[in-house]
Write an enzyme that holds these catalytic residues in place. Structure first.
Site, PDB file in Angstrom:
ATOM      1  N   ASP A 114       0.632  -1.295   0.453  1.00  0.00           N
ATOM      2  CA  ASP A 114       0.104   0.085  -0.092  1.00  0.00           C
ATOM      3  C   ASP A 114       0.916   1.229   0.181  1.00  0.00           C
ATOM      4  O   ASP A 114       1.883   1.088  -0.585  1.00  0.00           O
ATOM      5  CB  ASP A 114      -1.098  -0.208   1.141  1.00  0.00           C
ATOM      6  CG  ASP A 114      -2.053   0.983   1.107  1.00  0.00           C
ATOM      7  OD1 ASP A 114      -1.973   2.040   0.663  1.00  0.00           O
ATOM      8  OD2 ASP A 114      -3.547  -0.663   0.941  1.00  0.00           O
ATOM      9  N   HIS A 118      -3.574   6.558   3.722  1.00  0.00           N
ATOM     10  CA  HIS A 118      -4.199   5.143   3.435  1.00  0.00           C
ATOM     11  C   HIS A 118      -3.565   3.391   3.777  1.00  0.00           C
ATOM     12  O   HIS A 118      -4.279   2.185   4.356  1.00  0.00           O
ATOM     13  CB  HIS A 118      -4.307   4.610   1.538  1.00  0.00           C
ATOM     14  CG  HIS A 118      -5.599   4.031   1.064  1.00  0.00           C
ATOM     15  ND1 HIS A 118      -5.055   2.542   0.843  1.00  0.00           N
ATOM     16  CD2 HIS A 118      -6.736   3.693   0.836  1.00  0.00           C
ATOM     17  CE1 HIS A 118      -5.983   1.963   0.193  1.00  0.00           C
ATOM     18  NE2 HIS A 118      -6.835   2.568  -0.045  1.00  0.00           N
ATOM     19  N   ASN A 160     -13.753   0.243  -6.365  1.00  0.00           N
ATOM     20  CA  ASN A 160     -15.577   1.025  -5.481  1.00  0.00           C
ATOM     21  C   ASN A 160     -16.305   1.494  -6.620  1.00  0.00           C
ATOM     22  O   ASN A 160     -16.651   2.963  -6.752  1.00  0.00           O
ATOM     23  CB  ASN A 160     -14.343   1.919  -5.091  1.00  0.00           C
ATOM     24  CG  ASN A 160     -13.303   1.538  -3.661  1.00  0.00           C
ATOM     25  OD1 ASN A 160     -13.787   0.014  -3.245  1.00  0.00           O
ATOM     26  ND2 ASN A 160     -12.844   2.004  -2.459  1.00  0.00           N
ATOM     27  N   SER A 171     -11.104  -1.022   0.004  1.00  0.00           N
ATOM     28  CA  SER A 171     -10.017  -0.929   0.702  1.00  0.00           C
ATOM     29  C   SER A 171      -9.801  -1.526   2.592  1.00  0.00           C
ATOM     30  O   SER A 171      -9.215  -1.748   2.746  1.00  0.00           O
ATOM     31  CB  SER A 171      -8.910   0.420   0.815  1.00  0.00           C
ATOM     32  OG  SER A 171      -8.987   0.734  -0.593  1.00  0.00           O
TER      33      SER A 171
END
Lengths: 80, 456
Positions: B190, B222, B320, B406
């Site tokens: 990530d 994130h 998404n 996520s």
């Protein structure tokens, strides 16, 4: 195409997957890809993948290199 | 590399109690032409490397002793023209190839698991029945419209954050688990981690950046949030518990820049690094949009298969791109759409698919499982990171609540670490099946939620 418009197209970022039986020769495949006009950025031996850039006019030559399973356009990933 | 699967009740004695029998892990059922059994078995031994073949005819009266055949890679029931084999994914492909080349072997299919019907139905039977009901309900809704009572129920949130824990840990039963992920290596690929975050002090952390010119330190937010859910502390510095595998070894692979994006090659580098370091689980809350009809990338399926072969399970966010309020359901993104990568959809506190969560639109890009992915509270960098494109979101310092597939993905990764700790002999493929077979069936289409809500 690019020559007619007078503007060179930017090279494509590609991920090239090497055939299973060529996994031990991935460095040789990478050298052959360079000879075919590809700029090799990274070689991933476990993944059997070679990352780099190819001018669109060289794509045919790159696809013809022995041991290539697939040539795919490399996408950008984002946090989702 | 011991690739043979420990299946059926052989599993892990001592890990299971009388109240919870070991998971049934089916093998592969191969059907032969009865007059060509010997030849077909020889072909399988040659082509797929199937070893330790037991023949039913060798047992007294043909009565196979299952306790003895558990050690066999394949048990052949000569007179039936059928064999049951324990195959790894490579062997499965080799066998499939033999079937297409050679008419002696007629069919190959997963071994069915049969149950006596009783008051408490097994989870996969419930899932099947619920899938059937979904289809009928969908048809009914389409023809006559949804019932009023359904609309009322759909408005309710079943779960809330408490002082003790986040709703996601409650709904996934991670809070009830006694496991901690100790001894399990979890790679989170990530934007990195806030290495100074108080909740990660004293933890075993290995970090590597695959972004030129950027450190592992997370200036996006994130990555810190995702790692918090998968591996955060049991007792955070403040607030409720939000982390699952609180004693797992954390491998932080920075494959997304602080701006939250990168070319696919960074993720490939991260996957290779995780495999090389013996990580059992790789969590990837990243991806790119996929169009209807578009297939997965070979360049990610190939390493994912290699990862499975080396016992690394890769789990990725389904993406998404959907807007379900407008009836827009987009396909599972890349690389989650690879068949050898487990794709995670997001559900909300009512266990409904999140508005943005992608679905199984393409045949080869299925949603495999769901995790809590709306209103997810977890760790955030302190001080708050610089707002980044494309949304320039303002983060709160230290902890924050956000949504996305996520956020669902590290719930699954953390629970995978708990299950891996409880069942250390499982292969990655077995761990995948354990996750999906334990999932809580949901009254939502399998297209949207896969096997259901992940359960510890």
């Amino acid at each position: 195409m690019s020559s007619k418009s007078g503007q060179a197209e930017p090279p494509l970022n590609v991920l090239i997957t090497v055939e299973d039986q060529f996994c031990d020769q991935i460095e040789t495949v990478a050298r052959n890809l360079k000879s075919a006009g590809m700029t090799v950025a990274e070689v991933f031996p476990l993944s059997r993948v070679i990352a780099g850039e190819v001018a669109t006019e060289n794509l045919g030559k790159v696809r013809a290199v022995e041991g290539i399973a697939s040539v795919e356009e490399e996408t950008t990933f984002r946090a989702v | 590399m011991a690739r043979g699967r420990s299946r059926r009740s052989e599993g892990n004695p001592g890990q299971e109690t009388a109240a919870s029998p070991p998971p049934l892990i089916p093998g592969t059922l191969i059907t032969f032409r009865p007059d060509a059994v010997e030849a077909a078995v020889a072909r399988l031994q040659d082509a797929a490397g199937v070893r330790n073949v037991a023949f039913a005819a060798d047992f007294a009266g043909g009565a196979v002793d299952l306790a003895q055949t558990r050690q066999a890679g394949m048990t052949v029931f000569n007179s039936l023209g059928v064999a049951v084999a324990d195959l790894d994914t490579d062997q499965e492909s080799a066998v499939a190839a033999v079937v297409t080349q050679d008419g002696a072997i007629a069919t190959v299919e997963p071994e069915p698991v049969f149950f006596a019907f009783a008051g408490n139905l097994p989870a996969d039977v419930v899932a099947y029945l619920q899938g059937y009901r979904d289809a009928v309900n969908h048809l009914c809704d389409g023809l006559v419209g949804p019932l009023r009572s359904d609309l009322g129920a759909a408005a309710a949130d079943m779960f809330q954050d408490t002082n003790e824990a986040t709703w996601g840990l409650i709904a996934s039963r991670a809070l009830e688990s006694r496991s901690s992920g100790r001894g399990v290596r979890v790679a989170v690929l990530d934007t990195g981690l806030d290495l100074d975050h108080p909740d990660f002090r004293g933890r075993q952390i290995v970090g590597q950046s695959f972004i030129p010119g950027q450190q592992v330190q997370d200036d996006n937010g994130h990555g810190t949030h995702c790692i918090g859910t998968a591996c955060g502390a049991r007792s955070p510095a403040k607030g409720p518990r939000y982390g699952i595998a609180h004693e797992a070894e954390i491998y932080v692979g920075k494959v997304l820049s602080d701006q939250g994006s990168s070319l696919g090659r960074s993720t490939l580098a991260g996957i290779e690094w995780a495999i090389t370091n013996g990580c059992h689980i790789v969590s990837m809350s990243l991806g790119g949009r996929v169009e209807p009809g578009q297939s997965f990338l070979n360049a990610f399926e190939t390493p994912a298969r290699e990862a499975m072969r080396r016992n690394t399970l890769i789990i990725a966010a389904a993406g998404n791109d959907s807007d379900r309020s407008q009836n827009i359901i987009r396909p599972v993104g890349s690389p989650a759409n690879c068949p050898s990568i487990m794709a995670v959809a997001a559900v909300d506190r009512g266990l409904r698919p999140a508005n943005f969560s992608n679905g199984s639109v393409n045949a080869d890009g299925r949603v495999d499982i769901s995790g809590p992915g709306v209103a997810v509270y977890s760790s955030a960098p302190d001080p708050a990171p610089t707002p980044q494109p494309p949304f320039f979101r303002q983060w709160a310092a230290q902890y924050d609540t956000i949504a996305g597939t996520s956020m669902a993905t590290p719930h699954v990764a953390g629970i995978a670490a708990l299950l891996r700790q409880e069942n250390p002999s499982l292969t990655a493929a077995e761990l995948w099946r354990l996750l999906t077979s334990r999932a809580r069936p949901l009254s939502q289409p399998v297209r949207d939620v896969g096997a259901g809500l992940v359960q510890a």
